[in-house]
Design a protein around this motif. Structure first.
Motif, PDB file in Angstrom:
ATOM      1  N   GLU A  51       0.729  -1.099  -0.072  1.00  0.00           N
ATOM      2  CA  GLU A  51      -0.112   0.096  -0.101  1.00  0.00           C
ATOM      3  C   GLU A  51       0.807   1.500   0.227  1.00  0.00           C
ATOM      4  N   ALA A  52       2.057   1.079   0.764  1.00  0.00           N
ATOM      5  CA  ALA A  52       2.991   2.303   0.553  1.00  0.00           C
ATOM      6  C   ALA A  52       3.666   2.608  -0.571  1.00  0.00           C
ATOM      7  N   GLY A  53       3.477   1.479  -1.426  1.00  0.00           N
ATOM      8  CA  GLY A  53       4.388   1.536  -2.870  1.00  0.00           C
ATOM      9  C   GLY A  53       5.732   0.913  -2.899  1.00  0.00           C
ATOM     10  N   GLN A  54       6.051   0.344  -1.730  1.00  0.00           N
ATOM     11  CA  GLN A  54       7.289  -0.369  -1.592  1.00  0.00           C
ATOM     12  C   GLN A  54       7.506  -1.706  -2.000  1.00  0.00           C
ATOM     13  N   ALA A  55       6.229  -2.512  -2.100  1.00  0.00           N
ATOM     14  CA  ALA A  55       6.313  -3.932  -2.550  1.00  0.00           C
ATOM     15  C   ALA A  55       5.202  -3.909  -3.760  1.00  0.00           C
ATOM     16  N   ALA A  56       5.728  -4.728  -4.717  1.00  0.00           N
ATOM     17  CA  ALA A  56       4.808  -4.666  -5.999  1.00  0.00           C
ATOM     18  C   ALA A  56       3.993  -6.080  -6.167  1.00  0.00           C
ATOM     19  N   GLU A  57       4.510  -7.192  -5.101  1.00  0.00           N
ATOM     20  CA  GLU A  57       3.771  -8.276  -5.207  1.00  0.00           C
ATOM     21  C   GLU A  57       3.779  -9.084  -4.088  1.00  0.00           C
ATOM     22  N   ILE A  58       2.812  -9.815  -3.613  1.00  0.00           N
ATOM     23  CA  ILE A  58       2.931 -10.523  -2.177  1.00  0.00           C
ATOM     24  C   ILE A  58       2.634 -11.966  -2.507  1.00  0.00           C
ATOM     25  N   VAL A  59       3.526 -12.719  -2.162  1.00  0.00           N
ATOM     26  CA  VAL A  59       3.300 -14.342  -2.386  1.00  0.00           C
ATOM     27  C   VAL A  59       3.212 -15.168  -1.145  1.00  0.00           C
ATOM     28  N   ALA A  60       2.174 -15.744  -0.828  1.00  0.00           N
ATOM     29  CA  ALA A  60       1.695 -16.566   0.440  1.00  0.00           C
ATOM     30  C   ALA A  60       2.322 -17.815   0.225  1.00  0.00           C
ATOM     31  N   VAL A  61       3.079 -18.352   1.169  1.00  0.00           N
ATOM     32  CA  VAL A  61       3.405 -19.802   0.978  1.00  0.00           C
ATOM     33  C   VAL A  61       3.060 -20.789   2.100  1.00  0.00           C
ATOM     34  N   SER A  62       2.546 -21.789   1.857  1.00  0.00           N
ATOM     35  CA  SER A  62       2.253 -22.676   3.159  1.00  0.00           C
ATOM     36  C   SER A  62       2.899 -24.246   2.880  1.00  0.00           C
ATOM     37  N   ILE A  63       3.394 -24.736   3.857  1.00  0.00           N
ATOM     38  CA  ILE A  63       4.046 -26.018   3.799  1.00  0.00           C
ATOM     39  C   ILE A  63       3.157 -26.904   4.772  1.00  0.00           C
ATOM     40  N   GLY A  64       2.532 -28.076   4.299  1.00  0.00           N
ATOM     41  CA  GLY A  64       1.805 -28.703   5.193  1.00  0.00           C
ATOM     42  C   GLY A  64       0.862 -29.851   4.480  1.00  0.00           C
ATOM     43  N   VAL A  65      -0.316 -29.724   5.173  1.00  0.00           N
ATOM     44  CA  VAL A  65      -1.353 -30.639   4.502  1.00  0.00           C
ATOM     45  C   VAL A  65      -2.064 -29.694   3.582  1.00  0.00           C
ATOM     46  N   LYS A  66      -3.132 -30.588   2.885  1.00  0.00           N
ATOM     47  CA  LYS A  66      -3.887 -30.013   1.584  1.00  0.00           C
ATOM     48  C   LYS A  66      -4.903 -29.048   2.334  1.00  0.00           C
ATOM     49  N   GLN A  67      -5.566 -29.272   3.399  1.00  0.00           N
ATOM     50  CA  GLN A  67      -6.138 -28.236   4.084  1.00  0.00           C
ATOM     51  C   GLN A  67      -5.697 -26.793   4.295  1.00  0.00           C
ATOM     52  N   ALA A  68      -4.664 -26.665   4.375  1.00  0.00           N
ATOM     53  CA  ALA A  68      -3.863 -25.435   4.584  1.00  0.00           C
ATOM     54  C   ALA A  68      -4.159 -24.589   3.399  1.00  0.00           C
ATOM     55  N   GLN A  69      -4.909 -24.918   2.241  1.00  0.00           N
ATOM     56  CA  GLN A  69      -5.598 -24.009   1.317  1.00  0.00           C
ATOM     57  C   GLN A  69      -6.499 -23.068   1.856  1.00  0.00           C
ATOM     58  N   GLU A  70      -7.177 -23.497   3.151  1.00  0.00           N
ATOM     59  CA  GLU A  70      -7.886 -22.405   3.604  1.00  0.00           C
ATOM     60  C   GLU A  70      -7.215 -21.343   4.079  1.00  0.00           C
TER      61      GLU A  70
END
Length: 253
Positions: A51-70
Motif C-alpha cells: 500500500e505504501a508503494g514499496q512492494a509490487a507483489e505479495i506471495v503467500a506460501v504454506s507447507i503442510g497438509v492440503k487443508q492449508a489451502q484455507e
C-alpha cells in the motif's frame, strides 16, 4: 520488490488444546484451525508495504497438509496476490520440522526471487522459533528477528527488535529475512468481497519432491502432557512470613 510470506495452519489461538488420552500428541479432531497469529502479522506488514508503494507483489506460501489451502485463501483475502501450497503430508497430525520447511522455502525463494521474506517469529503450536533463522542461514541472507517496527529504506530494511531489557534498531541489507513480533501491527479482517475475490486468485500446488527436499522427521515425540495445574495461593500474615515462604518454600531468594 516482491515480498514472500510463509504462513502456517495451526489450532486457533482461542481453542483450548486437548492432549490425547494416550499422550501421543494433541487432539485435532473437530478443532478449529486458523493461520498462525504471528504469520497474520507478517501478511499484514507485507500488505502495508504494498500500500505504501514499496512492494509490487505479495506471495503467500504454506507447507503442510492440503487443508492449508484455507489458510492461504485467508492470506489472499487479506491482500496477498497469489499463493503456493507445498503438500508435504496427508496426515494432519504430522508437523513438518523447521529444517525441512526452511529447505523447501529456500527452493521457493530461489524460484521467486523476492526482495524480502516476512515470517512470523514462531508458530504457536510447537514454538520452535527456528524456521526464519534456518532459512537465513541456508540462503546466506541478512536476518532481523523479533521485529516490532519495520521500514524499507532503499536497498535496506531498518528493523526495531524487541530484546531483553529494551529495543534494538538495526539496518540490514536486502534481500533479507525478517521475523515479526506481536507489536508490529494489528492485522486487518478480510472483507466479504475480498474473500470472494480470493477464490479466483492463483494458488499453485507443489510437493517437496518438486524441490528435491526430504521431509522425513529427525525428531521423535516421546510424550505429550498438559502442564501441571497451578497450586492455590495462600494468605500470609506478615512481611516476615512472606519472606520466609519465598526463601524456604519457593526458593526464589
Amino acid at each position: 520488490m516482491k515480498v514472500l510470506v510463509p504462513v502456517k495452519r495451526v489450532i486457533d489461538y482461542n481453542v483450548k488444546v486437548r492432549v490425547k488420552a494416550d499422550g501421543t500428541g494433541v487432539d485435532l479432531a473437530n478443532v478449529k484451525m486458523s493461520m498462525n497469529p504471528f504469520d497474520e502479522i507478517a501478511v499484514e506488514q507485507a500488505i502495508r508495504l504494498k500500500e505504501a508503494g514499496q512492494a509490487a507483489e505479495i506471495v503467500a506460501v504454506s507447507i503442510g497438509v492440503k487443508q492449508a489451502q484455507e489458510t492461504l485463501r485467508t492470506a489472499l483475502a487479506m491482500g496477498a496476490d497469489r499463493a503456493i501450497l507445498v503438500v508435504a503430508s496427508e496426515d494432519v497430525n504430522t508437523d513438518i520440522e523447521p529444517l525441512a520447511v526452511a529447505k523447501i522455502l529456500k527452493a521457493v525463494v530461489e524460484a521467486e526471487a523476492p526482495g524480502l521474506v516476512l515470517c512470523g517469529k514462531q508458530a504457536i503450536d510447537n514454538d520452535m522459533n527456528a524456521t526464519g533463522q534456518m532459512l537465513s542461514a541456508l540462503l546466506g541472507w541478512s536476518q532481523a528477528t523479533y521485529a516490532s517496527e519495520l521500514a524499507v529504506e532503499g536497498d535496506s530494511a531498518v528493523v526495531t527488535r524487541e530484546v531483553d531489557g529494551g529495543l534494538q534498531t538495526i539496518k540490514v541489507k536486502m534481500p533479507a529475512i525478517v521475523t515479526v513480533d506481536l507489536r508490529l501491527n494489528e492485522p486487518r479482517y478480510a472483507s466479504l468481497p475480498n474473500i470472494m475475490k480470493a477464490k479466483k486468485k492463483p494458488l499453485d500446488e507443489k510437493t517437496p519432491a518438486d524441490f528435491g527436499v526430504d521431509t522425513a522427521p529427525r525428531l521423535t515425540v516421546v510424550s505429550t502432557a498438559e502442564p501441571a495445574e497451578r497450586k492455590a495461593g495462600v494468605m500470609v500474615g506478615s512481611i516476615d512470613e512472606l519472606v520466609g515462604k519465598l526463601k524456604d518454600e519457593a526458593g526464589v531468594i
